[in-house]
Structure formats: C-alpha cells, structure tokens
Design a protein around this motif. Structure first.
Motif, PDB file in Angstrom:
ATOM      1  N   PHE A  26       9.148  79.657  -0.597  1.00 38.71           N
ATOM      2  CA  PHE A  26      10.142  78.625  -0.866  1.00 38.71           C
ATOM      3  C   PHE A  26       9.464  77.279  -1.150  1.00 38.71           C
ATOM      4  N   ASN A  27       8.478  76.935  -0.339  1.00 38.99           N
ATOM      5  CA  ASN A  27       7.781  75.669  -0.513  1.00 38.99           C
ATOM      6  C   ASN A  27       6.982  75.646  -1.810  1.00 38.99           C
ATOM      7  N   GLU A  28       6.417  76.788  -2.209  1.00 39.32           N
ATOM      8  CA  GLU A  28       5.686  76.858  -3.475  1.00 39.32           C
ATOM      9  C   GLU A  28       6.629  76.646  -4.645  1.00 39.32           C
ATOM     10  N   VAL A  29       7.785  77.283  -4.616  1.00 39.19           N
ATOM     11  CA  VAL A  29       8.771  77.158  -5.684  1.00 39.19           C
ATOM     12  C   VAL A  29       9.288  75.714  -5.739  1.00 39.19           C
ATOM     13  N   LYS A  30       9.540  75.151  -4.563  1.00 38.87           N
ATOM     14  CA  LYS A  30      10.071  73.800  -4.481  1.00 38.87           C
ATOM     15  C   LYS A  30       9.061  72.780  -5.017  1.00 38.87           C
ATOM     16  N   SER A  31       7.776  72.971  -4.708  1.00 39.45           N
ATOM     17  CA  SER A  31       6.756  72.016  -5.146  1.00 39.45           C
ATOM     18  C   SER A  31       6.435  72.163  -6.640  1.00 39.45           C
TER      19      SER A  31
END
Length: 48
Positions: A41-46
């Motif tokens: 999720f954090n990778e997609v968000k960043s």
C-alpha cells in the motif's frame, strides 16, 4: 487414585500449550500478512 496425578496434569498441559502455540502461529501469520499489505500500500501510495 485421584484425577490430578502427574500423568494427567502433563497431558492436559501439553494439550493446552499445543493450542496456545497454534494461536500464536495464527497471530504471527496475520501480522506478516498485514505487514506485506501495508508495505505494498505504501509503495503504491508513494508512486502516485
């Protein structure tokens, strides 16, 4: 002869600890899955 002899106590404790270990394993697996989901999720968000 009483029910609370060492053999019965050991059998009960072994069974109890086996169940507790299963619960711990489930909890650890769930935490690992949550970490993986959060990381993704954090990778997609960043990347946005």
């Amino acid at each position: 002869m009483g029910r609370n002899n060492p053999k019965n106590i050991k059998a009960h404790n072994d069974k109890l600890h086996k169940e507790q270990d299963k619960e711990k394993a489930k909890k650890a697996a769930r935490e690992e899955k949550l970490k993986a989901i959060l990381k993704k999720f954090n990778e997609v968000k960043s990347s946005r």
